[in-house]
Design an enzyme around this catalytic site. Structure first.
Site, short mmCIF file in Angstrom:
data_model
loop_
_atom_site.label_atom_id
_atom_site.label_comp_id
_atom_site.label_asym_id
_atom_site.label_seq_id
_atom_site.Cartn_x
_atom_site.Cartn_y
_atom_site.Cartn_z
N ASP A 41 1.19 -1.14 -0.13
CA ASP A 41 0.27 0.24 0.30
C ASP A 41 1.01 1.34 0.01
O ASP A 41 2.13 1.50 0.12
CB ASP A 41 -1.26 0.03 1.15
CG ASP A 41 -1.59 1.34 1.76
OD1 ASP A 41 -2.57 1.69 0.21
OD2 ASP A 41 -1.70 1.08 2.30
N ASP A 45 -6.80 -2.37 3.98
CA ASP A 45 -5.89 -3.47 3.88
C ASP A 45 -5.86 -4.79 4.00
O ASP A 45 -5.10 -5.97 3.68
CB ASP A 45 -4.16 -3.22 4.14
CG ASP A 45 -4.00 -1.85 3.30
OD1 ASP A 45 -4.13 -1.55 2.21
OD2 ASP A 45 -3.02 -0.64 4.34
#
Length: 821
Positions: free
Chosen positions: A508, A712
Site C-alpha cells: 500500500d 488493507d
C-alpha cells in the site's frame, strides 16, 4: 452465585461473606479474603485481581496451573484436580483419569489469573497445568511463557536428569572397566576379574543404574505402550530392559542356555552395555534440556524488559508501586536511565528514548508532550511525566511476548513430512529389530542368540525419532525469538515458512511507503508577501477547519513557533475553501475557481507555478489576502526516509514490488517512478486489492501484501503472507501473519532473510535426522558384518542416539546469530 475478587473462587451469595464498598456489593469465600480486599483497596472497582497475592490458607493456593474450566464437567469446590471428560473423577494430586486415561486438570478455584501451562515442544497441542511427560513423545513438558506471569522457570526436569546422570556415571565407570578388563593383558591374568566375582560386582552396580537411573525412561516407555504412541523411550526401555534382563537370566539361570553360548562355563552378560547406554542417554537428555532452555532466551529477554516497579505521582508526591498495581489514567514519573513501565503518552517534559529492544532500531527517539511511549523501552536523558494508557496484558510488550510465545508453539507445514515419517517410525524400528534378531538367530555365527540380542538392542537404541521430531520446532522457536529481537513479530510458523517462497510483494502507499500523514512541503509567497506571514495567516484561518490538509498547515506553523491571530467571520464552503478575517485582513484559502468566485483575479502566474508541484504528486492550495493573490502552499504525504533503501534491498533479494493504492493516479505514478517500483495500480478499492492479489496468485506468483490500514485488512488476509506495519491499525495487524513493530519496510527484507535462514536450518535438521537414521539403523543391524566383519556395539549406538538430538538443537541455536542485515 458470585466470584471472590481476591482468589477468583465461585461462591454462593447466600453463604458468602458480603462487604458493601463504594456502593457495590462484593462476596468472599472467607474472612481472610474479605479483610485483604478491604485493607488493600482504596478504589475497589479499579484494581485488578492480579494486584493481590493469592497464597492464603483458606483457598489453598500453593502451586500453579493454567487450566480452563470444562463446559461439560463441573468439579466440586473441594476438588483440586478433576477430569474434564468424566463426571465425578476428582483427586487431590495430579495424575491420569482411571476411566479415560486423560491427564487430570487443576480446578480453577485453586488458582486465580497468571498461571503456568506446560506444553510439549514437539506436540504443542499437549497442554496441562502441571509438569510431566508428553504422552505422545515422552519428552518433558516445558512451561509456556505468558506475559505478566510471575512464575519462575521450572528446571526440575534438568536438575533431576543431572542428578541421575552423575549417580549413574559414578556406578557405570567401574562396571565398564570390569567388562573391558579382559582386553588388557595385565588385568586379564587376575582370576577374579574374569570370574563370578566380577559378574556379581557388575550386577550390583548396574542394577541401581537401570532400575533408578533409567526409571524415567521405563515409565515413559510403559506409558507409550499403553497409549499406543510409541516413541524414543519405547525403544530405549525395550533395548535396555532386554540387555539387562538377558544378563540377569544368564547369570542366575545359566543352564537355560546351550553350551555353545558358554565360555569357561559362564554365559556372557551385558551389564556394561545396559549401564553405559543409560548413562549416555541421561547425558544426552541433560544436554538436550539445557540446549532447549536456551531456545527460549529471546522471549525471556523480552520478559525482562519490563521493570518490576513504577513511580506513581499522586497528590504531588512520588511513590514506588508494583508494576501490576498501575492503572489506566494514572500519572507516572520516568527518570533518566529508567525503563518506561507501561504504554502511555508524555504529559510533561522531554527526553530521548531508546526503543531498540522493541523496534530493533539503535537510534534513540526524541519524545515531547503528546508523544506515545512504550513500556519496556529505556529513558535516556530527560525526566518526564506520562499518563498510563495500556497496562498489564494490554501493553505492547505483553502482546509481543504472547504473540511470540504462540508463534513458537505453532507448526510449520514443512513439519508435515516429518510427522508422517514419525507416525510409522517406531513401529518400523521395532519390526527391523525383530527381523534383525531373527536373521542373526538363523544365519549368524555362534553364539547366535548372543549376537541376535546384541544387534537387535543396537537397532533399538540407535534409532532416534526425537531428532526427527525436534528438527522443525527447535528452529521455529529460535527463529521466531530472533525475529522478535529485531522488531519482527511472527504470528505463526506457517507465515514464516511461506515468506521464504515469496517472489512478489504488494504494498500500500499511504503509511507503508509514505509516512501516512500530510505535511507542508512548499510555501511560495507572491506580491511581496513574506513566507512567514503567508504561513501565519493561512494557519490562523485553517486552525478552525477540520480538513486534513488544514491540519498539515497548522502543524507546520506550530513547528516554526508562529503566533496565531484571532479569526473573525470564519466560513467554510464545502468543495471550495475557507474565508475569514485575520488581524484585520480578509484571507481566502482554496481552489483557483473558488478564489475567482470570491473576486480574486490574476491567479495565472500562481497556477503556472502549481503545475510543477502537482507533477511531483503534491496537492496545491491557493491563498489570497484582501482579494489579491498571496501565494500557494503545497502539501503531500512524504515518502519515508527508509523507503528507498528498503526498495533496493527487496529488489536485491529478487522480489518484484507492486503498489496498490486508493490514491489518485497522478500521485501514485509519481511515487512509483521515484522509488523504481515494478508496477502500480491507483484508485483501487479494498475489494479491488483482493482481486488483484488473486490474479497474481492465479498467475503462479507467491504474493506477500504489506499494509497498515483497515482497508488493507482483506488483502492482507488474501495474500500468502500478510505483513502489517506496527504503526497501523489493530485490524490490519490481526489480519497479518507478520507485524513489523517499527513500521519500516526494511523490516520486510529482514523478515525474508530470517525466513530463508530458518527454513534452511529446518531443512538441514531434517536432512541430518533422515540420513542419521537411514544409515545408523542398517549398520546397527549388522549390514557391514558380511563385508568387513564390523558390528556396532550397543554402547556406541547409545552415544550416537544421544548426540543426534543434541546436534539438531545445537544447529537450531545457530539462528540466534543469523545475519539479517
Amino acid at each position: 452465585m458470585a466470584t471472590d475478587p481476591i482468589c477468583g473462587m465461585t461462591v454462593d451469595e447466600t453463604s458468602a461473606l458480603p462487604a458493601e464498598l463504594g456502593g457495590q456489593m462484593y462476596y468472599f469465600c472467607s474472612e481472610h479474603c474479605r479483610q485483604q480486599f478491604i485493607g488493600q483497596l482504596a478504589a475497589p472497582k479499579e484494581l485488578p485481581k492480579s494486584a493481590f497475592t493469592s497464597g492464603h490458607s483458606c483457598c489453598s493456593h500453593k502451586d500453579g496451573g493454567d487450566h480452563k474450566p470444562s463446559d461439560a464437567v463441573k468439579p466440586s469446590a473441594a476438588a483440586k484436580y478433576y477430569c474434564p471428560m468424566c463426571p465425578g473423577v476428582e483427586s487431590d494430586k495430579p495424575g491420569e483419569c482411571p476411566k479415560c486415561g486423560m491427564a487430570l486438570e487443576r480446578n480453577p478455584a485453586w488458582k486465580a489469573a497468571n498461571k503456568t501451562t506446560y506444553t510439549c515442544p514437539m506436540h504443542p497441542e499437549i497442554q496441562q497445568d502441571h509438569p510431566g511427560d508428553c504422552p505422545k513423545c515422552g519428552m518433558a513438558l516445558e512451561a509456556k511463557v505468558v506475559a505478566g506471569s510471575d512464575e519462575k522457570e521450572d528446571d526440575s526436569e534438568l536438575r533431576d536428569m543431572t542428578r541421575r546422570f552423575w549417580f549413574s556415571a559414578v556406578l557405570t565407570l567401574p562396571v565398564f572397566a570390569l567388562a573391558m578388563a579382559h582386553m588388557i593383558p595385565a588385568l586379564g591374568e587376575i582370576s577374579w576379574v574374569g570370574g563370578h566375582t566380577s559378574r556379581w560386582i557388575q550386577f550390583a552396580l548396574s542394577a541401581p543404574v537401570v532400575l533408578w537411573g533409567a526409571w524415567p525412561f521405563f515409565r515413559r516407555g510403559i506409558q507409550s505402550l499403553k497409549s499406543f504412541h510409541w516413541n524414543m523411550f519405547t525403544l530405549i526401555s525395550i533395548g535396555v530392559g532386554t540387555a539387562f534382563c538377558y544378563s540377569v537370566v544368564a547369570m542366575f539361570l545359566p543352564d537355560l542356555f546351550p553350551e555353545s553360548m558358554k565360555q569357561h562355563g559362564m554365559v556372557g552378560v551385558y551389564f556394561e552395555a545396559a549401564a553405559v547406554i543409560v548413562a549416555l542417554v541421561l547425558l544426552g537428555q541433560m544436554l538436550e534440556l539445557s540446549a532447549r532452555s536456551r531456545t527460549g532466551s529471546a522471549i525471556k529477554a523480552l520478559l525482562n524488559l519490563a521493570p518490576r516497579t513504577a513511580m506513581l505521582v499522586k497528590d504531588g508526591h512520588d511513590m514506588g508501586v508494583a508494576l501490576e498495581l498501575v492503572q489506566v489514567g494514572q500519572t507516572l514519573r520516568v527518570r533518566p536511565g529508567e525503563k518506561i513501565p507501561v504504554d502511555g503518552v508524555v504529559t510533561e517534559g522531554t527526553s530521548s528514548v531508546d526503543e531498540a529492544m522493541i523496534s530493533g532500531e539503535p537510534i534513540p527517539v526524541e519524545k515531547h508532550v503528546g508523544d506515545k511511549v512504550t513500556g519496556g523501552t529505556v529513558n535516556n536523558t530527560g525526566s518526564f511525566l506520562m499518563k498510563a494508557e495500556r497496562v498489564g496484558s494490554d501493553t505492547t510488550l505483553a502482546q509481543i511476548v504472547n504473540m511470540v510465545a504462540e508463534a513458537q508453539r505453532s507448526r510449520a507445514p514443512i513439519q508435515g513430512t516429518a510427522d508422517k515419517v514419525a507416525g510409522i517410525f517406531v513401529p518400523t524400528v521395532v519390526a527391523i529389530a525383530i527381523l534383525t534378531f531373527a536373521l542373526w538367530l538363523w544365519l549368524g555365527p555362534e553364539p547366535r542368540l548372543a549376537y541376535a540380542i546384541v544387534n537387535a538392542v543396537a537397532v533399538l537404541i540407535i534409532a532416534c525419532p526425537c531428532a526427527l521430531g525436534l528438527a522443525t520446532p527447535m528452529s521455529i522457536m529460535v527463529g521466531v525469538g530472533r525475529g522478535a529481537q529485531e522488531g519482527i513479530l511472527v504470528k505463526s510458523a506457517e507465515a514464516l515458512e511461506h515468506l521464504e517462497k515469496i517472489d512478489t510483494l504488494v504494498v500500500d502507499k499511504t503509511g507503508t511507503l509514505t509516512e501516512g500523514k500530510q505535511k507542508l512541503m512548499d510555501c511560495l509567497p507572491a506580491n511581496d508577501m513574506e513566507e512567514k506571514e503567508l504561513l501565519q495567516l493561512a494557519a490562523a484561518l485553517e486552525q478552525s477547519s477540520e480538513h486534513p490538509l488544514a491540519a498539515a498547515i497548522v502543524r507546520a506553523a506550530k513547528e516554526q513557533s508562529l503566533a496565531f491571530e484571532p479569526v473573525k467571520d470564519f466560513r467554510s464552503i464545502t468543495g471550495g475553501g475557507v474565508v475569514g478575517m485575520v488581524a484585520g485582513k480578509s484571507v481566502m484559502i482554496g481552489k483557483p475557481a473558488f478564489l475567482r468566485q470570491q473576486g480574486v483575479s490574476e491567479l495565472e502566474v500562481l497556477e503556472q507555478s502549481a503545475v510543477a508541484l502537482q507533477a511531483e504528486g503534491k496537492t496545491v492550495i491557493f491563498v489570497a489576502v484582501d482579494k489579491l493573490p498571496a501565494g500557494i502552499l503545497a502539501v503531500a504525504d512524504p515518502v519515508k526516509e527508509s523507503t528507498p533503501d528498503a526498495i533496493r534491498e527487496l529488489h536485491a533479494l529478487g522480489l518484484k514490488i507492486i503498489m496498490l493504492t486508493g490514491d489518485n493516479r497522478r500521485t501514485a505514478d509519481v511515487v512509483a517512478k521515484r522509488l523504481g517500483l515494478d508496477g502500480v495500480e491507483a484508485e483501487v478499492e479494498p475489494q479491488g486489492k483482493i482481486a488483484h492479489i488473486k490474479r497474481l496468485r492465479s498467475a503462479g506468483k507467491f504474493v506477500a501484501m504489506a499494509g497498515d490500514g483497515i482497508n488493507d485488512a482483506p488483502a492482507l488476509a488474501e495474500a500468502e503472507v500478510g505483513i502489517a506495519m506496527g504503526t497501523g491499525t489493530d485490524v490490519a495487524m490481526q489480519s497479518a501473519g507478520i507485524t513489523l513493530v517499527k513500521g519500516d519496510l526494511r523490516g520486510i527484507a529482514k523478515a525474508i532473510r530470517l525466513s530463508r535462514a530458518t527454513i534452511g536450518n529446518i531443512r538441514q535438521n531434517l536432512f541430518f535426522a533422515f540420513i542419521y537414521n537411514a544409515l545408523g539403523i542398517p549398520i546397527a543391524a549388522g549390514l557391514l558384518y558380511p563385508f568387513f566383519g564390523i558390528l556396532l556395539s550397543p554402547i556406541i549406538a547409545g552415544a550416537a542416539m544421544s548426540l543426534s538430538s543434541v546436534s539438531v538443537i545445537s544447529n537450531a541455536l545457530r539462528l540466534r546469530n543469523a545475519r539479517l542485515v
